[in-house]
Design a protein around this motif. Structure first.
Motif, short mmCIF file in Angstrom:
data_model
loop_
_atom_site.label_atom_id
_atom_site.label_comp_id
_atom_site.label_asym_id
_atom_site.label_seq_id
_atom_site.Cartn_x
_atom_site.Cartn_y
_atom_site.Cartn_z
N PRO A 24 0.81 -1.22 0.00
CA PRO A 24 0.00 0.00 0.00
C PRO A 24 0.85 1.28 0.00
N MET A 25 1.98 1.24 0.72
CA MET A 25 2.84 2.43 0.75
C MET A 25 3.49 2.63 -0.62
N ASP A 26 3.95 1.56 -1.22
CA ASP A 26 4.57 1.67 -2.55
C ASP A 26 3.58 2.18 -3.59
N ARG A 27 2.32 1.77 -3.44
CA ARG A 27 1.30 2.22 -4.41
C ARG A 27 1.12 3.73 -4.37
N CYS A 28 1.33 4.32 -3.20
CA CYS A 28 1.19 5.78 -3.08
C CYS A 28 2.34 6.51 -3.76
N LEU A 29 3.50 5.85 -3.84
CA LEU A 29 4.70 6.52 -4.35
C LEU A 29 4.75 6.42 -5.88
N PRO A 30 5.27 7.45 -6.55
CA PRO A 30 5.20 7.48 -8.02
C PRO A 30 5.95 6.33 -8.69
N GLN A 63 7.38 13.38 1.49
CA GLN A 63 7.07 13.84 2.85
C GLN A 63 5.76 13.19 3.30
N TRP A 64 5.83 12.52 4.43
CA TRP A 64 4.64 11.88 5.00
C TRP A 64 4.23 12.60 6.27
N LEU A 65 2.93 12.68 6.47
CA LEU A 65 2.43 13.13 7.76
C LEU A 65 1.96 11.89 8.51
N VAL A 66 2.51 11.69 9.69
CA VAL A 66 2.25 10.45 10.43
C VAL A 66 1.36 10.74 11.63
N GLN A 67 0.35 9.93 11.80
CA GLN A 67 -0.51 10.05 12.98
C GLN A 67 -0.65 8.65 13.58
N LEU A 95 -0.97 7.38 7.52
CA LEU A 95 0.06 8.14 6.79
C LEU A 95 -0.58 8.92 5.66
N GLU A 96 -0.23 10.18 5.62
CA GLU A 96 -0.76 11.05 4.57
C GLU A 96 0.42 11.55 3.75
N ARG A 139 -2.61 11.52 -0.78
CA ARG A 139 -2.93 10.09 -0.67
C ARG A 139 -2.77 9.66 0.78
N ARG A 140 -3.66 8.76 1.17
CA ARG A 140 -3.62 8.31 2.56
C ARG A 140 -3.53 6.78 2.60
#
Lengths: 266, 524
Positions: free
Chosen positions: A41-47, A186-190, A210-211, A222-223
């Motif tokens: 899922p994280m890789d899918r967010c990245l270009p 850059q990720w925003l982590v909560q 992660l946003e 993307r989240r």
């Protein structure tokens, strides 16, 4: 910029110029080398389906924590792990002497390839990071960031491009907004407090929202919700749902246990 | 000195503040090797006692504790051995050190008399401090602790010494004690033939080294004067640019020397002799000024001039000599006091990835150390200890190894992490889960306020600098951790892992003695 504006001659020119700037900015970087984070899922967010070799990455938390504990270091360690598989070294900046070795071992971080550095002032910190990122022996660097000037940030970006590793910075959102950044992602982590499930013991896995705030070519935010389990491996939301549904299905299909006769009563 | 003795000594003075500090073996090793280097002003042949695999009886730690010095032919410069020993002891006292000196024909004899002649005297000094008869300074510094064994002295001189003075391992000494043999005199009475069959040939070797003065080699730290380059200036130089040119010349010369014998430097010492020009010196003021010294320890032996120069420049940037028009550099000396053969390991059959990047990593570590300092670039290891703050061990990555010999080079290069060739996990997975211990542990636990429910489980927590109470969403515990009775004051703690509503995870504990709560770790 709207779709129409993007297709207009002006829009095309802007796009071309942006592409040229980007090519110039990343000219020194090893081309076409991307490392998967290990989480789909994280890789899918990245270009490019992973993090580019020779790039900086920032993990930010929403508000400045008085006492850290938002999980940024654990996330950074998990992201850094694939970068160490080819025998490269991990460098962690730990100026407060707080690193706890058992937790790193539990996350399968090779301690024999870990270098911990401590810096006493900002000049030494920038110099140290520059040297570390420039070294081809370093796969990943993890460092907290409070304030970082424009020139220093660019210096670090050039250094990481030369070294070909990844630099992971942990900072709060306020600092990230106040100061310029040359980080590619850059990720925003909560950190998320989840209800304990019946399958995992309480507080033995941790979940994060992660946003993705910044990435090349990012149009919309993307989240993704990700977890790290007790073995230090990624856990995905789908897995959690799947495991829950399996449980429910199994419960439905299971044969009903015959009621035991009440011996005491008879 | 044991911890109990130290505590009683500290307790004699009400003004004296004392605290328990964890013993740092690496610091001891560094200090003894540094002392050996400094003692080279008395003799060029200075080494540290060679330690063996097994601990010697009478010793509590497997570390070198004595310095060996060859003074053959040097006593005439000091008007005799006694005067020389006195001068060394005075120097030690000035350095704030307390030492016992033995001068004899062999290493074995000198070791025996220096380690065991003054034990009673030291014990009595300790007692006098405990009884407040003498201060620490008076008790240790007003008596001379020098023992000189005359050339003509026969072995009867050593008869009253205990058998531990022969540097025997604990097992052998225990066996001899069971037989009632406690002194060298009673050991001498036994037939030599039976000693070998019962205790092995090592015992006889030790007896011969002590009683017959059988010679032993001293492992000298310095490779001799040849591994140094010295340049004198006719007139002092005042510019750092000039200095850098000179340093470059010196380092290149030194590296050529090292390369000619296939050696690499483990340690570099640069001495810049400072001097005031003759015209400006006042008659009363001394002209000589202490040298500016740069000391460098390397992660891996090297004879690359560019690398060594880069390290020296890093040190000069951090700590430049204070030059002015009244103070210049008269002499530059670059030494490699500790070198080892540049022997490289044959490539392993399997592709060992760790070795692939080791050279680059070594250069990085050396560079970081030269600028940031030795204690700022460290490695991390796990220590088996129940107390969380003692489980992580930080160790500088450069510096002197335990034995201080050349074997370290080979040993380090030979060392290969397990399973690394398969590119799988390079460490054995921890028996504990990832979230069972925090990633960060506070050096000093921070006091916090905690509200507990009826079962004694924390339900809300308040950090001193934060305003307001934070509700605990989830809590796991207690995990009881207690220290061993033999490792200092007893610690009894109940640990809880808590997740706050804000999403942060903390590791908190209640001190079961004081019932106070502390924040100890962060799941960062």
């Amino acid at each position: 910029m709207t779709q129409a504006e993007l297709l207009s001659p002006k829009g095309m020119l802007v796009k071309e110029l942006a592409q040229e700037i980007r090519t110039l900015q990343t000219a020194q970087r090893p081309q076409g080398l991307y490392v998967s984070s290990g989480s789909e899922p994280m890789d899918r967010c990245l270009p490019w389906g992973g993090y580019a070799a020779g790039s900086l990455l920032e993990l930010t938390c929403s508000k400045k924590p008085r006492t850290a504990g938002w999980g940024g270091l654990s996330l950074a360690l998990r992201i850094a792990k694939p970068w160490l598989e080819n025998g490269k070294y991990l460098v962690i900046v730990d100026s407060h002497r707080r690193l706890c070795a058992p937790s790193l071992v539990a996350m399968n971080i090779p301690l024999e390839r870990l270098i911990v550095i401590r810096t006493q002032n900002a000049t030494d910190w920038v110099w140290g990071l520059d040297q570390v990122l420039r070294s081809p022996a370093v796969g990943a660097l993890i460092s907290p960031v409070t304030e970082l000037g424009d020139r220093s940030a660019r210096r670090l970006q050039l250094a990481v491009e030369q070294g070909g590793g990844v630099g992971i910075f942990l900072r709060d959102q306020g600092s990230a907004k106040r100061n310029p950044s040359w980080a590619e992602v850059q990720w925003l982590v909560q950190s998320v407090t989840t209800r304990p499930s019946s399958q995992t013991p309480i507080l033995m896995e941790r979940w994060f929202d992660l946003e993705l705030l910044r990435a090349p070519g990012l149009q919309t935010t993307r989240r993704v919700r990700l977890g790290i389990d007790a073995q230090g491996e990624w856990k995905h939301c789908d897995e959690r749902k799947a495991s829950k549904s399996t449980e429910h299905l199994a419960a439905q299909l299971a044969l009903a246990t015959p009621r035991r006769p009440n011996v005491a009563a008879s | 000195m044991t911890a109990t003795q130290a505590k009683s000594v500290a307790g004699t003075s009400p003004q004296m503040q004392w605290d328990w500090i964890e013993h740092e073996p690496q610091e001891d090793i560094e200090e003894i090797y540094s002392l050996a280097e400094r003692l080279m002003q008395f003799s060029p042949m200075v080494g540290v006692e060679p330690i063996e695999k097994n601990l010697w009886a009478g010793r509590s730690i497997l570390q070198p504790q004595s310095i060996l010095m060859d003074i053959t032919g040097l006593e005439s410069w000091y008007s005799g051995e006694t005067a020389m020993a006195q001068q060394i002891q005075k120097w030690l006292t000035d350095e704030g050190l307390f030492g016992c000196i033995g001068v004899a024909d062999s290493v074995g004899q000198a070791w025996a008399v220096s380690n065991y002649t003054f034990r009673k005297q030291i014990h009595q000094a300790m007692l006098s401090i405990e009884r407040a008869e003498h201060s620490l300074q008076e008790a240790f510094h007003h008596n001379q602790r020098i023992c000189i064994v005359d050339h003509a002295a026969n072995h009867k001189r050593f008869s009253p010494l205990p058998i531990e003075s022969l540097r025997l391992d604990i097992e052998t000494v225990a066996k001899l004690h069971r037989l009632g043999i406690r002194t060298i005199e009673s050991l001498e009475a036994l037939p030599r033939a039976s000693l070998t069959s019962r205790f092995g040939s090592r015992l006889l070797d030790r007896i011969d080294q002590c009683l017959l003065a059988r010679p032993e080699p001293i492992s000298v730290r310095s490779v001799g004067e040849s591994m140094e380059v010295c340049l004198d200036f006719e007139h002092p130089i005042f510019q750092l640019e000039q200095l850098q040119e000179t340093l470059q010349e010196c380092v290149y010369q030194l590296c050529r020397k090292l390369d000619s014998v296939s050696h690499g430097a483990w340690r570099l010492v640069v001495r810049l002799a400072l001097e005031t020009p003759i015209m400006q010196v006042q008659e009363t003021a001394p002209r000589a000024i202490p040298s500016h010294v740069i000391q460098l320890g390397l992660f891996q032996s090297s004879n690359e001039p560019t690398h060594l120069l880069w390290l020296i420049h890093g040190c000069l940037e951090r700590n430049p000599p204070q030059l002015s028009k009244n103070l210049g550099i008269k002499q530059v000396l670059v030494q490699a006091p500790w070198t080892s053969a540049m022997r490289w390991k044959q490539n392993p059959l399997f592709d060992c990835q760790t070795l692939k990047y080791r050279d680059e990593a070594a250069k990085l570590i050396d560079g970081l150390t030269s600028r940031l300092g030795r204690n700022q670039v460290v490695g991390l290891s796990v220590v088996q200890d129940p107390i969380p703050e003692r489980q992580s061990k930080f160790k500088p990555l450069t510096g002197i190894r335990n034995d201080g010999s050349q074997q370290s080079t080979e040993k380090k290069l030979r060392k290969k992490p397990s399973q690394d060739f398969q590119n799988t996990r390079s460490v054995v997975p921890g028996t504990q889960a990832a979230w069972s211990r925090p990633t960060q542990l506070l050096v000093n636990p921070t006091p916090i306020k905690v509200q507990c429910d009826s079962t004694g489980t924390p339900s809300a927590v308040e950090f001193p600098i934060d305003t307001g109470l934070q509700t605990i969403a989830q809590c796991v515990g207690p995990e009881r951790i207690e220290s061993s009775w033999w490792s200092g004051p007893t610690l009894r703690r109940s640990y809880f892992k808590v997740a706050l509503e804000s999403g942060t995870w903390w590791w908190i504990f209640q001190d079961l003695t004081t019932k106070d709560w502390f924040l100890h770790g962060l799941f960062h």
